[in-house]
Design a protein around this motif. Structure first.
Motif, PDB file in Angstrom:
ATOM      1  N   ALA A   1       0.889  -1.149   0.000  1.00 15.33           N
ATOM      2  CA  ALA A   1       0.000   0.000   0.000  1.00 15.33           C
ATOM      3  C   ALA A   1       0.933   1.207   0.000  1.00 15.33           C
ATOM      4  N   SER A   2       0.460   2.335  -0.380  1.00 13.17           N
ATOM      5  CA  SER A   2       1.331   3.507  -0.405  1.00 13.17           C
ATOM      6  C   SER A   2       1.751   3.817   1.020  1.00 13.17           C
ATOM      7  N   ARG A   3       3.059   3.861   1.226  1.00 14.50           N
ATOM      8  CA  ARG A   3       3.535   4.159   2.567  1.00 14.50           C
ATOM      9  C   ARG A   3       4.151   5.539   2.567  1.00 14.50           C
ATOM     10  N   ARG A   4       3.904   6.232   3.611  1.00 11.07           N
ATOM     11  CA  ARG A   4       4.409   7.598   3.679  1.00 11.07           C
ATOM     12  C   ARG A   4       5.818   7.608   4.229  1.00 11.07           C
ATOM     13  N   PRO A   5       6.714   8.380   3.629  1.00 12.71           N
ATOM     14  CA  PRO A   5       8.094   8.441   4.076  1.00 12.71           C
ATOM     15  C   PRO A   5       8.179   9.224   5.389  1.00 12.71           C
ATOM     16  N   THR A   6       8.857   8.677   6.353  1.00 10.84           N
ATOM     17  CA  THR A   6       9.005   9.383   7.630  1.00 10.84           C
ATOM     18  C   THR A   6      10.447   9.247   8.085  1.00 10.84           C
ATOM     19  N   ARG A   7      10.817  10.092   9.011  1.00  8.32           N
ATOM     20  CA  ARG A   7      12.173  10.046   9.543  1.00  8.32           C
ATOM     21  C   ARG A   7      12.444   8.664  10.136  1.00  8.32           C
ATOM     22  N   GLN A   8      11.473   8.167  10.914  1.00 12.03           N
ATOM     23  CA  GLN A   8      11.648   6.882  11.579  1.00 12.03           C
ATOM     24  C   GLN A   8      11.872   5.737  10.592  1.00 12.03           C
ATOM     25  N   ARG A   9      11.036   5.731   9.569  1.00 12.18           N
ATOM     26  CA  ARG A   9      11.162   4.662   8.591  1.00 12.18           C
ATOM     27  C   ARG A   9      12.531   4.731   7.918  1.00 12.18           C
ATOM     28  N   ALA A  10      12.951   5.953   7.610  1.00  8.96           N
ATOM     29  CA  ALA A  10      14.234   6.146   6.939  1.00  8.96           C
ATOM     30  C   ALA A  10      15.377   5.659   7.825  1.00  8.96           C
ATOM     31  N   ALA A  11      15.319   6.031   9.098  1.00  7.61           N
ATOM     32  CA  ALA A  11      16.377   5.641  10.025  1.00  7.61           C
ATOM     33  C   ALA A  11      16.484   4.120  10.087  1.00  7.61           C
ATOM     34  N   LEU A  12      15.333   3.487  10.174  1.00  8.86           N
ATOM     35  CA  LEU A  12      15.320   2.030  10.256  1.00  8.86           C
ATOM     36  C   LEU A  12      15.873   1.418   8.971  1.00  8.86           C
ATOM     37  N   ALA A  13      15.421   1.919   7.855  1.00  4.14           N
ATOM     38  CA  ALA A  13      15.880   1.395   6.570  1.00  4.14           C
ATOM     39  C   ALA A  13      17.392   1.558   6.436  1.00  4.14           C
ATOM     40  N   GLU A  14      17.885   2.701   6.877  1.00  3.01           N
ATOM     41  CA  GLU A  14      19.315   2.955   6.772  1.00  3.01           C
ATOM     42  C   GLU A  14      20.105   1.979   7.636  1.00  3.01           C
ATOM     43  N   LEU A  15      19.646   1.834   8.863  1.00  5.30           N
ATOM     44  CA  LEU A  15      20.318   0.910   9.773  1.00  5.30           C
ATOM     45  C   LEU A  15      20.353  -0.485   9.178  1.00  5.30           C
ATOM     46  N   MET A  16      19.241  -0.913   8.638  1.00  4.69           N
ATOM     47  CA  MET A  16      19.181  -2.257   8.079  1.00  4.69           C
ATOM     48  C   MET A  16      20.095  -2.381   6.879  1.00  4.69           C
ATOM     49  N   ALA A  17      20.180  -1.311   6.117  1.00  7.28           N
ATOM     50  CA  ALA A  17      21.014  -1.350   4.924  1.00  7.28           C
ATOM     51  C   ALA A  17      22.481  -1.582   5.257  1.00  7.28           C
ATOM     52  N   GLU A  18      22.922  -1.040   6.388  1.00 11.72           N
ATOM     53  CA  GLU A  18      24.336  -1.210   6.720  1.00 11.72           C
ATOM     54  C   GLU A  18      24.612  -2.428   7.588  1.00 11.72           C
ATOM     55  N   THR A  19      23.581  -3.189   7.858  1.00 11.81           N
ATOM     56  CA  THR A  19      23.776  -4.371   8.689  1.00 11.81           C
ATOM     57  C   THR A  19      23.602  -5.618   7.838  1.00 11.81           C
ATOM     58  N   SER A  20      24.438  -6.605   8.084  1.00 12.48           N
ATOM     59  CA  SER A  20      24.303  -7.801   7.275  1.00 12.48           C
ATOM     60  C   SER A  20      23.822  -9.008   8.057  1.00 12.48           C
ATOM     61  N   GLU A  21      23.730  -8.865   9.369  1.00 17.81           N
ATOM     62  CA  GLU A  21      23.265 -10.018  10.134  1.00 17.81           C
ATOM     63  C   GLU A  21      21.792  -9.859  10.475  1.00 17.81           C
ATOM     64  N   PHE A  22      21.221 -10.944  10.955  1.00 18.84           N
ATOM     65  CA  PHE A  22      19.831 -10.905  11.363  1.00 18.84           C
ATOM     66  C   PHE A  22      19.746 -10.318  12.756  1.00 18.84           C
ATOM     67  N   LEU A  23      18.854  -9.371  12.940  1.00 24.95           N
ATOM     68  CA  LEU A  23      18.682  -8.761  14.245  1.00 24.95           C
ATOM     69  C   LEU A  23      17.208  -8.780  14.629  1.00 24.95           C
TER      70      LEU A  23
END
Lengths: 134, 134
Positions: free
Chosen positions: B9-31
């Motif tokens: 569904a269309s998701r709205r971009p937010t600071r929180q979502r971005a922060a999470l996405a960024e963190l996940m992008a630089e992590t390679s293990e499962f957390l």
DNA sequence: ACCGTGTTTGACAATCATTCTCATCTGAGT
DNA sequence: ACTCAGATGAGAATGATTGTCAAACACGGT
């Protein structure tokens, strides 16, 4: 499972364990610990909830029951139809379960593991679908 | 997954979502969600725990992250390296993960399902082992 | 049958990940 | 700037599972 059978320590026979084993023996679907507990209650075989959990874990460790996790993380148990290693094909509508064997998958898993330098490999494979009557 | 992609569904971009996405992008293990939450905290990007859960679920539904369950039932997440359907070979010691593809397994799963009259099949396949450095 | 000892049980408290609630905030279009 | 639906956060609520510990029990020796 490909893991070495965690050897069954000597377990002492009790009324509770027997009641649980009997109930499981006559049931063919996967049930949660909570379900099993209340079935025992309503059938008159009162058994503590903690005891149900403890015994299910013991039985699972001994390979006497199959365990799998539902999508919402609940553990469900069912007595094994066979001793052999196998997997399940579960209907997500009615819970009907078919035990399937997959020599092909076992081989694949072992090979993938070896190719990546992993040893002591175990795997989790479950299939979910919708059966004919739905 | 063989299931039809639950369309994003269309998701709205937010600071929180971005922060999470960024963190996940630089992590390679499962957390776990909890891990991710505290990592965000200590890094200064304060994000509510509920929000972390909500976004992880959304990302998982959109197929942007892989989810799997640890043996003790906790959900762990990791950003996908590829868009394609794949499975994981995880080291139970260090958590190192290898993404594996298995045309053979996919075919097997589909066939088993058909043979038993099940439709709309999905499967869960995870491999656990011990990697070379252990 | 009787005891001593190590298991198992049961009632209930404690954990703990995840979900829910709901008031507040924010993004996007007007 | 104004509005409104979607997003967020703080904390409560949920619910399965595990821990605690005293009481009940099975079993081997007597």
């Amino acid at each position: 499972m490909t893991s070495p059978p965690t050897e069954s320590a000597s377990r002492r026979p009790t009324r509770q364990r027997a009641a649980l084993a009997e109930l499981m023996a006559e049931t063919s679907e996967f049930l949660s610990a909570q379900d099993l507990h209340s079935k025992l209650q309503s059938r008159g075989d009162s058994v503590g909830l903690a005891t149900v959990y403890r015994n299910l874990q013991a039985m699972a460790a001994d390979g006497d029951v199959d365990v799998l996790r539902t999508d919402d993380g609940e553990c469900v148990y069912r007595s094994c139809a066979t001793d052999a290693h196998h997997h399940h094909l579960v209907c997500r509508e009615c819970g009907r379960t078919v035990e399937v064997e997959g020599p092909a998958v076992e081989k694949w898993a072992a090979e993938v593991a070896r190719a990546n330098g992993f040893s002591d490999v175990t795997h989790t494979i479950e299939l979910f679908g919708t059966c004919t009557s739905h």
